[in-house]
Design a protein around this motif. Structure first.
Motif, PDB file in Angstrom:
ATOM      1  N   PHE A   1       0.825  -1.207   0.000  1.00  0.00           N
ATOM      2  CA  PHE A   1       0.000   0.000   0.000  1.00  0.00           C
ATOM      3  C   PHE A   1       0.859   1.258   0.000  1.00  0.00           C
ATOM      4  CE2 PHE A   1      -2.217   3.375   2.314  1.00  0.00           C
ATOM      5  CZ  PHE A   1      -3.374   3.488   1.544  1.00  0.00           C
ATOM      6  N   PHE A   2       1.879   1.293   0.853  1.00  0.00           N
ATOM      7  CA  PHE A   2       2.716   2.488   0.947  1.00  0.00           C
ATOM      8  C   PHE A   2       3.636   2.632  -0.267  1.00  0.00           C
ATOM      9  CE2 PHE A   2       2.052   1.818   5.670  1.00  0.00           C
ATOM     10  CZ  PHE A   2       1.079   2.793   5.757  1.00  0.00           C
ATOM     11  N   ILE A   3       4.056   1.518  -0.861  1.00  0.00           N
ATOM     12  CA  ILE A   3       4.828   1.614  -2.105  1.00  0.00           C
ATOM     13  C   ILE A   3       3.960   2.191  -3.212  1.00  0.00           C
ATOM     14  CG2 ILE A   3       5.921   0.265  -3.937  1.00  0.00           C
ATOM     15  CD1 ILE A   3       7.057  -1.567  -1.808  1.00  0.00           C
ATOM     16  N   ALA A   4       2.701   1.729  -3.267  1.00  0.00           N
ATOM     17  CA  ALA A   4       1.771   2.274  -4.259  1.00  0.00           C
ATOM     18  C   ALA A   4       1.576   3.772  -4.041  1.00  0.00           C
ATOM     19  CB  ALA A   4       0.435   1.543  -4.176  1.00  0.00           C
ATOM     20  N   GLY A   5       1.464   4.177  -2.767  1.00  0.00           N
ATOM     21  CA  GLY A   5       1.334   5.605  -2.466  1.00  0.00           C
ATOM     22  C   GLY A   5       2.566   6.379  -2.865  1.00  0.00           C
ATOM     23  N   LEU A   6       3.754   5.789  -2.651  1.00  0.00           N
ATOM     24  CA  LEU A   6       5.001   6.441  -3.038  1.00  0.00           C
ATOM     25  C   LEU A   6       5.070   6.649  -4.547  1.00  0.00           C
ATOM     26  CD1 LEU A   6       7.858   7.458  -2.384  1.00  0.00           C
ATOM     27  CD2 LEU A   6       8.641   5.087  -2.485  1.00  0.00           C
ATOM     28  N   VAL A   7       4.699   5.611  -5.302  1.00  0.00           N
ATOM     29  CA  VAL A   7       4.708   5.722  -6.768  1.00  0.00           C
ATOM     30  C   VAL A   7       3.712   6.785  -7.226  1.00  0.00           C
ATOM     31  CG1 VAL A   7       4.210   4.516  -8.911  1.00  0.00           C
ATOM     32  CG2 VAL A   7       5.491   3.360  -7.100  1.00  0.00           C
ATOM     33  N   GLU A   8       2.520   6.766  -6.635  1.00  0.00           N
ATOM     34  CA  GLU A   8       1.503   7.764  -6.996  1.00  0.00           C
ATOM     35  C   GLU A   8       1.997   9.173  -6.688  1.00  0.00           C
ATOM     36  OE1 GLU A   8      -2.459   8.702  -8.408  1.00  0.00           O
ATOM     37  OE2 GLU A   8      -1.236   6.880  -8.451  1.00  0.00           O
ATOM     38  N   GLY A   9       2.649   9.336  -5.533  1.00  0.00           N
ATOM     39  CA  GLY A   9       3.185  10.640  -5.179  1.00  0.00           C
ATOM     40  C   GLY A   9       4.275  11.107  -6.119  1.00  0.00           C
ATOM     41  N   LEU A  10       5.135  10.185  -6.544  1.00  0.00           N
ATOM     42  CA  LEU A  10       6.196  10.536  -7.481  1.00  0.00           C
ATOM     43  C   LEU A  10       5.633  10.920  -8.843  1.00  0.00           C
ATOM     44  CD1 LEU A  10       8.814   7.756  -6.621  1.00  0.00           C
ATOM     45  CD2 LEU A  10       9.051  10.209  -6.175  1.00  0.00           C
ATOM     46  N   VAL A  11       4.610  10.191  -9.301  1.00  0.00           N
ATOM     47  CA  VAL A  11       4.013  10.480 -10.603  1.00  0.00           C
ATOM     48  C   VAL A  11       3.399  11.878 -10.620  1.00  0.00           C
ATOM     49  CG1 VAL A  11       2.142   9.851 -12.182  1.00  0.00           C
ATOM     50  CG2 VAL A  11       3.617   8.077 -11.217  1.00  0.00           C
ATOM     51  N   HIS A  12       2.700  12.218  -9.551  1.00  0.00           N
ATOM     52  CA  HIS A  12       2.022  13.515  -9.496  1.00  0.00           C
ATOM     53  C   HIS A  12       2.824  14.576  -8.742  1.00  0.00           C
ATOM     54  CE1 HIS A  12      -1.646  11.891 -11.237  1.00  0.00           C
ATOM     55  NE2 HIS A  12      -1.530  10.860 -10.431  1.00  0.00           N
ATOM     56  N   PHE A  13       4.024  14.243  -8.359  1.00  0.00           N
ATOM     57  CA  PHE A  13       4.915  15.131  -7.599  1.00  0.00           C
ATOM     58  C   PHE A  13       4.182  15.738  -6.392  1.00  0.00           C
ATOM     59  CE2 PHE A  13       7.747  18.765  -6.810  1.00  0.00           C
ATOM     60  CZ  PHE A  13       8.941  18.077  -6.772  1.00  0.00           C
ATOM     61  N   ASN A  14       3.590  14.852  -5.600  1.00  0.00           N
ATOM     62  CA  ASN A  14       2.891  15.249  -4.381  1.00  0.00           C
ATOM     63  C   ASN A  14       3.836  14.994  -3.213  1.00  0.00           C
ATOM     64  OD1 ASN A  14       1.212  15.332  -2.045  1.00  0.00           O
ATOM     65  ND2 ASN A  14      -0.575  15.019  -3.362  1.00  0.00           N
ATOM     66  N   ILE A  15       4.497  16.052  -2.748  1.00  0.00           N
ATOM     67  CA  ILE A  15       5.553  15.908  -1.748  1.00  0.00           C
ATOM     68  C   ILE A  15       5.057  15.291  -0.447  1.00  0.00           C
ATOM     69  CG2 ILE A  15       7.157  17.203  -0.273  1.00  0.00           C
ATOM     70  CD1 ILE A  15       7.713  19.014  -2.648  1.00  0.00           C
ATOM     71  N   PRO A  16       3.929  15.739   0.153  1.00  0.00           N
ATOM     72  CA  PRO A  16       3.469  15.097   1.393  1.00  0.00           C
ATOM     73  C   PRO A  16       3.220  13.599   1.237  1.00  0.00           C
ATOM     74  CG  PRO A  16       2.352  17.190   1.078  1.00  0.00           C
ATOM     75  CD  PRO A  16       3.103  16.908  -0.187  1.00  0.00           C
ATOM     76  N   VAL A  17       2.634  13.184   0.117  1.00  0.00           N
ATOM     77  CA  VAL A  17       2.380  11.757  -0.113  1.00  0.00           C
ATOM     78  C   VAL A  17       3.700  10.995  -0.196  1.00  0.00           C
ATOM     79  CG1 VAL A  17       1.475  10.067  -1.745  1.00  0.00           C
ATOM     80  CG2 VAL A  17       0.149  12.116  -1.220  1.00  0.00           C
ATOM     81  N   ILE A  18       4.690  11.563  -0.893  1.00  0.00           N
ATOM     82  CA  ILE A  18       6.004  10.915  -1.019  1.00  0.00           C
ATOM     83  C   ILE A  18       6.652  10.747   0.347  1.00  0.00           C
ATOM     84  CG2 ILE A  18       8.342  11.165  -1.929  1.00  0.00           C
ATOM     85  CD1 ILE A  18       7.133  12.694  -4.292  1.00  0.00           C
ATOM     86  N   VAL A  19       6.699  11.830   1.117  1.00  0.00           N
ATOM     87  CA  VAL A  19       7.399  11.817   2.403  1.00  0.00           C
ATOM     88  C   VAL A  19       6.728  10.863   3.384  1.00  0.00           C
ATOM     89  CG1 VAL A  19       8.037  13.208   4.408  1.00  0.00           C
ATOM     90  CG2 VAL A  19       8.327  14.138   2.110  1.00  0.00           C
ATOM     91  N   PHE A  20       5.403  10.917   3.479  1.00  0.00           N
ATOM     92  CA  PHE A  20       4.717  10.068   4.461  1.00  0.00           C
ATOM     93  C   PHE A  20       4.692   8.604   4.031  1.00  0.00           C
ATOM     94  CE2 PHE A  20       3.269  14.055   6.227  1.00  0.00           C
ATOM     95  CZ  PHE A  20       3.260  13.768   7.591  1.00  0.00           C
ATOM     96  N   SER A  21       4.716   8.340   2.720  1.00  0.00           N
ATOM     97  CA  SER A  21       4.827   6.952   2.276  1.00  0.00           C
ATOM     98  C   SER A  21       6.152   6.361   2.727  1.00  0.00           C
ATOM     99  CB  SER A  21       4.700   6.874   0.745  1.00  0.00           C
ATOM    100  OG  SER A  21       3.410   7.255   0.323  1.00  0.00           O
ATOM    101  N   VAL A  22       7.227   7.126   2.562  1.00  0.00           N
ATOM    102  CA  VAL A  22       8.547   6.678   3.025  1.00  0.00           C
ATOM    103  C   VAL A  22       8.556   6.521   4.545  1.00  0.00           C
ATOM    104  CG1 VAL A  22      10.989   7.300   3.199  1.00  0.00           C
ATOM    105  CG2 VAL A  22       9.754   7.692   1.055  1.00  0.00           C
ATOM    106  N   ALA A  23       7.942   7.470   5.252  1.00  0.00           N
ATOM    107  CA  ALA A  23       7.911   7.415   6.714  1.00  0.00           C
ATOM    108  C   ALA A  23       7.210   6.150   7.214  1.00  0.00           C
ATOM    109  CB  ALA A  23       7.222   8.662   7.267  1.00  0.00           C
TER     110      ALA A  23
END
Length: 233
Positions: free
Chosen positions: A41-63
């Motif tokens: 789930f969090f990897i999917a969120g990380l990919v989605e955040g990277l695609v749309h350059f959504n910084i909060p989604v990227i950071v919290f997915s990694v967290a």
């Protein structure tokens, strides 16, 4: 539908691969069923955040991935609140830095404001990492959907007529500055939910009888953004 099939297909494929990797010890120990689900789930969120350059989604997915694998990484003393707290500060800091950078670059790149026109009863405006001006021209305006992400956006409704009793403007702003220019004859009802954001109205004043003013409902949400409503004419 096609996008959803791809998402769930990749989701279950990763679940299977992670289950195998966990059992053979590739991940430094056996993972439980829910750990695998959360990982995917969090990897999917990380990919989605990277695609749309959504910084909060990227950071919290990694967290959250760090929290799931805290034992393997030897950082159990940091979970969960230290990692989540750091994620908040990192997310805000990166968002502000990249927001300022993109706005600066766009102002350098645009010698004159980028503009566009929309002339239907239902209008959709999307702005991402740009500085732009849009004009809404309609003789029977009913609804507008405005989305801004890391953008500087101005929308003019000065040549827009509402024949009915009301209209709706839906706004979704993230790390953006949004300015609306509306007729003084409109009765703006603000129902936007701001999160670490500000809303300001300028130049208001009733110029016609209250019963003759069309109601315009301003709905949506703002995240780390500013909304300015300017009454003109």
């Amino acid at each position: 539908m096609k996008r959803q099939r791809w998402f769930w297909g990749v989701f279950f494929l990763l679940c299977g691969l992670l289950l195998i990797a966990s059992k053979v010890g590739w991940l430094g120990g056996s993972l439980g069923f829910w750990s695998i689900i959360f990982t995917v789930f969090f990897i999917a969120g990380l990919v989605e955040g990277l695609v749309h350059f959504n910084i909060p989604v990227i950071v919290f997915s990694v967290a959250f991935l760090l929290i799931v694998y805290a034992k393997q990484l030897g950082i159990t003393q940091l979970v969960p609140w230290t990692i989540l707290g750091a994620a908040v500060f990192i997310s805000v800091g990166l968002s502000l830095l990249f927001h300022a950078r993109f706005i600066h670059l766009n102002h350098l790149r645009l010698t004159t404001p980028s503009s566009g026109k929309a002339s239907s009863a239902q209008v959709k405006i999307d702005a991402k990492m740009v500085s732009t001006i849009r004009y809404v021209r309609s003789e029977n305006f009913k609804e507008a959907a405005i989305t801004a992400s890391m953008a500087s956006l101005k929308v003019y409704f000065d040549d827009t007529l509402i024949k009915g009793d009301s209209a709706v403007i839906n706004i979704h702003g993230s790390l953006s500055g949004i300015e609306l220019y509306v007729p003084k004859t409109w009765d703006i009802i603000v129902q936007v939910e701001p999160v670490l954001s500000g809303i300001e109205e300028k130049g208001g004043g009733v110029t016609v009888a209250e019963t003759a003013r069309p109601r315009v409902y301003l709905k949506g949400d703002l995240n780390l953004s500013g909304l300015e409503i300017n009454y003109i004419f």
